[in-house]
Write a protein that holds these residues in place. Structure first.
Motif, PDB file in Angstrom:
ATOM      1  N   VAL B 218      41.108  33.898  31.877  1.00  0.00           N
ATOM      2  CA  VAL B 218      42.088  33.104  32.627  1.00  0.00           C
ATOM      3  C   VAL B 218      43.422  33.231  31.915  1.00  0.00           C
ATOM      4  O   VAL B 218      43.675  32.960  30.544  1.00  0.00           O
ATOM      5  N   GLY B 219      44.469  33.548  32.299  1.00  0.00           N
ATOM      6  CA  GLY B 219      45.695  33.771  31.750  1.00  0.00           C
ATOM      7  C   GLY B 219      46.999  34.027  32.672  1.00  0.00           C
ATOM      8  O   GLY B 219      46.896  34.314  34.043  1.00  0.00           O
ATOM      9  N   ARG B 220      48.083  34.234  32.177  1.00  0.00           N
ATOM     10  CA  ARG B 220      49.424  34.489  32.945  1.00  0.00           C
ATOM     11  C   ARG B 220      49.140  35.802  33.275  1.00  0.00           C
ATOM     12  O   ARG B 220      48.673  36.755  32.488  1.00  0.00           O
ATOM     13  N   PRO B 221      49.872  36.304  34.366  1.00  0.00           N
ATOM     14  CA  PRO B 221      49.530  37.703  34.902  1.00  0.00           C
ATOM     15  C   PRO B 221      49.866  38.670  33.522  1.00  0.00           C
ATOM     16  O   PRO B 221      49.106  39.742  33.504  1.00  0.00           O
ATOM     17  N   ILE B 222      50.992  38.590  33.273  1.00  0.00           N
ATOM     18  CA  ILE B 222      51.500  39.427  31.921  1.00  0.00           C
ATOM     19  C   ILE B 222      50.499  39.527  30.820  1.00  0.00           C
ATOM     20  O   ILE B 222      50.327  40.583  30.208  1.00  0.00           O
ATOM     21  N   ASP B 223      49.859  38.387  30.862  1.00  0.00           N
ATOM     22  CA  ASP B 223      48.886  38.325  29.308  1.00  0.00           C
ATOM     23  C   ASP B 223      47.785  39.025  29.869  1.00  0.00           C
ATOM     24  O   ASP B 223      47.110  39.671  28.902  1.00  0.00           O
ATOM     25  N   ILE B 224      47.236  38.849  31.190  1.00  0.00           N
ATOM     26  CA  ILE B 224      46.272  39.376  31.540  1.00  0.00           C
ATOM     27  C   ILE B 224      46.279  41.060  31.446  1.00  0.00           C
ATOM     28  O   ILE B 224      45.216  41.781  31.116  1.00  0.00           O
ATOM     29  N   TYR B 225      47.542  41.494  31.945  1.00  0.00           N
ATOM     30  CA  TYR B 225      47.590  42.790  31.736  1.00  0.00           C
ATOM     31  C   TYR B 225      47.662  43.328  30.428  1.00  0.00           C
ATOM     32  O   TYR B 225      47.346  44.302  30.111  1.00  0.00           O
ATOM     33  N   ASN B 226      48.594  42.621  29.626  1.00  0.00           N
ATOM     34  CA  ASN B 226      48.818  43.099  28.256  1.00  0.00           C
ATOM     35  C   ASN B 226      47.872  42.975  27.025  1.00  0.00           C
ATOM     36  O   ASN B 226      47.506  43.563  26.052  1.00  0.00           O
ATOM     37  N   GLU B 227      47.191  41.869  27.443  1.00  0.00           N
ATOM     38  CA  GLU B 227      46.148  41.362  26.366  1.00  0.00           C
ATOM     39  C   GLU B 227      44.759  41.212  27.101  1.00  0.00           C
ATOM     40  O   GLU B 227      43.992  40.016  27.027  1.00  0.00           O
ATOM     41  N   PRO B 228      43.979  42.194  27.682  1.00  0.00           N
ATOM     42  CA  PRO B 228      42.793  42.062  28.631  1.00  0.00           C
ATOM     43  C   PRO B 228      41.734  41.591  27.463  1.00  0.00           C
ATOM     44  O   PRO B 228      41.829  42.054  26.224  1.00  0.00           O
ATOM     45  N   ALA B 229      40.817  40.715  27.825  1.00  0.00           N
ATOM     46  CA  ALA B 229      39.981  40.150  26.914  1.00  0.00           C
ATOM     47  C   ALA B 229      38.934  40.866  26.677  1.00  0.00           C
ATOM     48  O   ALA B 229      38.167  41.156  25.565  1.00  0.00           O
ATOM     49  N   ASN B 230      38.550  41.968  27.691  1.00  0.00           N
ATOM     50  CA  ASN B 230      37.286  43.037  27.429  1.00  0.00           C
ATOM     51  C   ASN B 230      37.702  44.151  28.213  1.00  0.00           C
ATOM     52  O   ASN B 230      38.768  44.210  28.993  1.00  0.00           O
ATOM     53  N   ALA B 231      36.701  44.953  28.029  1.00  0.00           N
ATOM     54  CA  ALA B 231      36.835  46.607  28.958  1.00  0.00           C
ATOM     55  C   ALA B 231      36.961  46.147  30.409  1.00  0.00           C
ATOM     56  O   ALA B 231      37.575  46.910  31.120  1.00  0.00           O
ATOM     57  N   PHE B 232      36.234  45.145  30.855  1.00  0.00           N
ATOM     58  CA  PHE B 232      36.175  44.955  32.291  1.00  0.00           C
ATOM     59  C   PHE B 232      37.515  44.746  32.885  1.00  0.00           C
ATOM     60  O   PHE B 232      37.985  45.102  33.947  1.00  0.00           O
ATOM     61  N   VAL B 233      38.084  43.642  32.157  1.00  0.00           N
ATOM     62  CA  VAL B 233      39.451  43.123  32.697  1.00  0.00           C
ATOM     63  C   VAL B 233      40.334  44.246  32.483  1.00  0.00           C
ATOM     64  O   VAL B 233      41.281  44.454  33.432  1.00  0.00           O
ATOM     65  N   ALA B 234      40.337  45.034  31.468  1.00  0.00           N
ATOM     66  CA  ALA B 234      41.329  46.141  31.351  1.00  0.00           C
ATOM     67  C   ALA B 234      41.124  47.124  32.519  1.00  0.00           C
ATOM     68  O   ALA B 234      42.184  47.807  32.829  1.00  0.00           O
ATOM     69  N   ASP B 235      39.783  47.466  32.681  1.00  0.00           N
ATOM     70  CA  ASP B 235      39.568  48.598  33.762  1.00  0.00           C
ATOM     71  C   ASP B 235      39.857  47.838  35.041  1.00  0.00           C
ATOM     72  O   ASP B 235      40.675  48.688  35.829  1.00  0.00           O
ATOM     73  N   PHE B 236      39.882  46.665  35.480  1.00  0.00           N
ATOM     74  CA  PHE B 236      40.029  46.087  36.598  1.00  0.00           C
ATOM     75  C   PHE B 236      41.482  45.944  37.035  1.00  0.00           C
ATOM     76  O   PHE B 236      42.021  45.975  38.362  1.00  0.00           O
ATOM     77  N   ILE B 237      42.151  45.339  36.050  1.00  0.00           N
ATOM     78  CA  ILE B 237      43.727  45.211  36.318  1.00  0.00           C
ATOM     79  C   ILE B 237      44.369  46.415  35.761  1.00  0.00           C
ATOM     80  O   ILE B 237      44.560  46.867  34.584  1.00  0.00           O
ATOM     81  N   GLY B 238      44.960  47.313  36.653  1.00  0.00           N
ATOM     82  CA  GLY B 238      45.370  48.514  36.312  1.00  0.00           C
ATOM     83  C   GLY B 238      44.623  49.612  35.978  1.00  0.00           C
ATOM     84  O   GLY B 238      43.616  49.696  35.880  1.00  0.00           O
ATOM     85  N   GLU B 239      45.424  50.688  35.475  1.00  0.00           N
ATOM     86  CA  GLU B 239      44.937  51.723  34.886  1.00  0.00           C
ATOM     87  C   GLU B 239      44.812  51.963  33.422  1.00  0.00           C
ATOM     88  O   GLU B 239      45.717  51.116  32.865  1.00  0.00           O
ATOM     89  N   SER B 240      43.766  51.943  32.693  1.00  0.00           N
ATOM     90  CA  SER B 240      43.752  51.761  31.256  1.00  0.00           C
ATOM     91  C   SER B 240      42.826  52.985  30.766  1.00  0.00           C
ATOM     92  O   SER B 240      41.793  53.388  31.339  1.00  0.00           O
ATOM     93  N   ASN B 241      43.188  53.676  29.569  1.00  0.00           N
ATOM     94  CA  ASN B 241      42.322  54.388  28.805  1.00  0.00           C
ATOM     95  C   ASN B 241      41.498  53.428  27.872  1.00  0.00           C
ATOM     96  O   ASN B 241      42.133  52.844  27.074  1.00  0.00           O
ATOM     97  N   ILE B 242      40.113  53.533  28.058  1.00  0.00           N
ATOM     98  CA  ILE B 242      39.448  52.543  27.044  1.00  0.00           C
ATOM     99  C   ILE B 242      38.658  53.657  26.282  1.00  0.00           C
ATOM    100  O   ILE B 242      37.756  54.332  26.518  1.00  0.00           O
ATOM    101  N   VAL B 243      38.996  53.660  24.858  1.00  0.00           N
ATOM    102  CA  VAL B 243      38.507  54.421  23.878  1.00  0.00           C
ATOM    103  C   VAL B 243      37.659  53.557  22.797  1.00  0.00           C
ATOM    104  O   VAL B 243      38.096  52.588  22.408  1.00  0.00           O
ATOM    105  N   ASP B 244      36.583  53.977  22.273  1.00  0.00           N
ATOM    106  CA  ASP B 244      35.867  53.478  21.212  1.00  0.00           C
ATOM    107  C   ASP B 244      36.639  53.998  20.022  1.00  0.00           C
ATOM    108  O   ASP B 244      37.336  54.823  19.740  1.00  0.00           O
ATOM    109  N   GLY B 245      36.803  52.690  19.056  1.00  0.00           N
ATOM    110  CA  GLY B 245      37.523  52.770  18.005  1.00  0.00           C
ATOM    111  C   GLY B 245      36.657  52.052  16.879  1.00  0.00           C
ATOM    112  O   GLY B 245      35.774  51.232  17.133  1.00  0.00           O
ATOM    113  N   ILE B 246      37.165  51.995  15.449  1.00  0.00           N
ATOM    114  CA  ILE B 246      36.736  51.175  14.690  1.00  0.00           C
ATOM    115  C   ILE B 246      37.742  50.754  13.951  1.00  0.00           C
ATOM    116  O   ILE B 246      38.989  51.502  13.679  1.00  0.00           O
TER     117      ILE B 246
END
Lengths: 277, 375
Positions: B218-246
């Protein structure tokens, strides 16, 4: 537009059927109605209608059919409404129960009503136990009961089918705007089911006007309906095709007029937006 | 924005035929806000809306409205009105009578009905359509009748269930603006359901991202876009490269075989994470100057920009750029530290890979847009 051979062969059976069983009989009826026994043109058959008690017979038939139709409507409408509220499984079962009497020959159902309504019938036997007795058979009331029973399904079915087709979202929309259950019924369901009511009335009223067998058996011949009268001129001792045809013609005209009046009230292009009831 | 709580959902659960469609939903709606419930078909957003409208009862949990529990209050007594998905206009009434329906139900005097209907039709640009039959109106006009019919009741909250779903793109854009304006002018709280992420981002004060009967963020549109909470949100909102990292340490993330400076902190050392890099945040540089290098496998002209797919160590990245690069060329990429968004691993992490199935995904998306939500 020129039709292809395929199109012609598809509609051909219908055309042949219509000519043989609808148009030809109508022409025969017109011919007989306006000719005398010698085959010459005459208005005598039609003018004879206004003598004797024929007008009274017409009025009786229309009144009785009207009463039976109204009773059918009063029973059928709530019944159809309740049906739409049931689960799909129970809707099927109720529809089946409604249809089963239609699969029995209506002579049999009429005879059954005789044994039920007779002075020594089931109802009077039961009433007799508590010292009562009601004379029912051979009254107009008995005829109405018979007619209502025979034609009730034809009233329920079209109303049910229109009602169950009403988009549930419309019901929700009206609730959303503050309508209570009663208001949903009067402001949404009722006006939207008018087409079903109209076709129900059409399917019930027309055959009831020209009904003949029920009135003989349950009315006991104490009063004559137009259906009986027409029948008597085609099968009885006083066979007169010409006068029978004239009676049929007038009956048809009366029915067409009543249907016209009815359809006027169900005009789908009703632009005022207010349901006319 | 005022911080007055208007609606609260507390621990809402709902199942149909043993299938759980809402799993412990908690949600607070504030007065005067434009809130959007966003998610794919079948995520439970419409069911959530219908709970607030009173058309569904929760199996467990509470619905609060303005400080009162309203679980037992039937739909027709709630101070909310709904704009239904397919308008649900009364086909037996004309435009005027459709809009006047609610006022007639509560027996408003005729002069007031006439005045308010006139006002409403003006608000939705349908003045002069009073006598028209609703079945003769276009989709956009019917939509506006539906809005007027709901707004005339002066609801505290207006619920909108995918109201623009059946309209074409151009009309939808116009209606989005109109709806936003109406919301600002009337000050009514809007709760809006859609599966269109652009619509959600452009119209809302608050976006609620849902999937599989849960609220993910739950958040402002800009926060949802810039700070997605998890991979689903990141993928659903806009295009995103989701990369495994450490996460090596604070401000250093390791991915694609090397360390990058970033602005995220607070993770444990060596914690596996999902890293989101938006395609528009990646700069294309000559191969020798790149942080990473790869081969361009696909270039698609999108109008404003090109969408470039780059194969970097068998992981396909998407880059959005206004500079043309040719297919087959070797390029380098450069990413600013603040373009890395690091998220903890979640149950959604494994579902989203690279852009190797990119064209297929596009087909799926375009199929989905025409689909009605069946809930």
């Amino acid at each position: 537009m020129k039709r292809s051979l395929a199109q012609r062969s598809v509609i051909a059976p219908h055309v042949v059927w219509s000519v043989l069983f609808i148009i030809a009989p109508l022409l025969f009826m017109l011919f007989y109605a306006f000719t005398g026994p010698d085959g010459s043109f005459t208005f005598e058959n039609v003018s004879r209608l206004f003598t004797g008690n024929y007008v009274l017979i017409f009025v009786n038939s229309l009144c009785l059919a009207l009463i039976a139709t109204v009773i059918c409507l009063i029973i059928a409408y709530p019944l159809a409404y309740v049906f739409t509220k049931l689960t799909p499984k129970w809707q099927k079962i109720c529809m089946l129960l409604l249809m089963i009497p239609l699969w029995m020959n209506f002579l049999i159902t009429t005879y059954s009503w005789m044994t039920i309504l007779e002075d020594t019938g089931i109802i009077n036997t039961i009433l007799g136990k508590i010292g009562l007795s009601v004379h029912m058979i051979n009254t107009p009331g008995a005829v109405v009961v018979g007619m209502v029973f025979c034609y009730l399904p034809y009233m329920v079915l079209p109303i049910y089918s229109v009602m169950s087709g009403i988009d549930h979202k419309l019901i929700e929309a009206s609730q959303d705007l503050g309508a209570s259950s009663r208001q949903v019924l009067t402001k949404v369901v009722l006006p939207l089911s008018v087409p079903g009511v109209i076709s129900g009335i059409t399917m019930v009223f027309v055959p009831q006007v020209s009904t003949f067998y029920i009135s003989q058996k349950l009315g006991g011949g104490t009063f004559q309906l137009i259906g009986d009268t027409i029948e008597s001129y085609f099968t009885g001792v006083s066979v007169n095709y010409h006068f029978g045809a004239a009676l049929s013609l007038i009956l048809m005209v009366l029915i067409i007029i009543s249907m016209g009046v009815m359809n006027h009230f169900a005009d789908p292009e009703d632009v005022t937006g207010r349901p006319m009831l | 924005m005022e911080n007055r709580k208007l609606i609260e959902l507390k621990g809402i659960c709902k199942s149909y035929d043993g299938e759980q469609v809402l799993k412990n939903i908690d949600l607070t709606v504030y007065d005067n806000e434009f809130m959007t419930l966003l998610g794919p078909s079948g995520c439970g957003k419409t069911t959530t809306l219908r709970m607030i409208g009173g058309f569904e009862a929760p199996d467990s949990g509470e619905v609060w409205f303005d400080g009162k529990m309203i679980n037992e209050v039937p739909a027709y007594k709630r101070q909310v009105n709904t704009v239904f998905q397919r308008y649900a206009l009364f086909p037996h009434l004309n435009v005027y009578e459709n809009v006047a329906f609610g006022l007639r139900i509560n027996k408003t005097p005729e002069e007031e009905v006439s005045r308010r209907v006139k006002e409403m039709l003006q608000l939705v640009n349908l003045a002069g359509f009073e006598k028209r039959h609703v079945t003769t109106l276009s989709g956009g006009q019917q939509q506006r009748v539906a809005i007027a019919r709901a707004l005339i009741m002066k609801p505290r909250v207006l619920l909108l269930d995918e109201p623009l779903g059946a309209l074409d793109l151009k009309l939808r854009k116009d209606m989005q603006n109109e709806l936003k304006n109406i919301q600002k002018r009337t000050g009514i709280t809007f709760i809006y359901v859609t599966h269109d992420q652009e619509e959600a981002l452009s119209m809302s004060d608050t976006v609620v991202v849902m999937n599989a009967g849960q609220i993910l963020q739950v958040g402002r549109p800009i926060d949802i876009y810039n700070e997605p909470a998890n991979a689903f949100v990141a993928d659903f909102i806009g295009e995103s490269n989701i990369v495994d990292g450490i996460m090596k340490e604070d401000y250093v993330v390791n991915l694609a075989g090397r360390d990058f400076p970033c602005v995220d902190k607070g993770f444990e050392k060596g914690q596996p994470v999902d890293v989101v890099i938006r395609p528009e945040d990646i700069d294309i540089v000559p191969a020798e100057k790149g942080m990473l290098t790869g081969k361009v496998t696909q270039v698609t002209f999108m109008g404003v920009h090109y969408e470039v797919i780059v194969d970097i160590n068998d992981f396909l990245w998407m880059i959005q750029t206004t500079d043309f690069v040719s297919e087959g060329s070797e390029i380098g990429i450069y990413i600013e530290p603040d373009a890395f968004h690091v998220m903890p691993k979640s149950e959604w992490s494994e579902i989203f890979g690279d852009y190797s199935s990119y064209s297929m995904e596009h087909d799926l998306l375009s199929e989905n847009t025409g689909e009605e939500e069946e809930e």
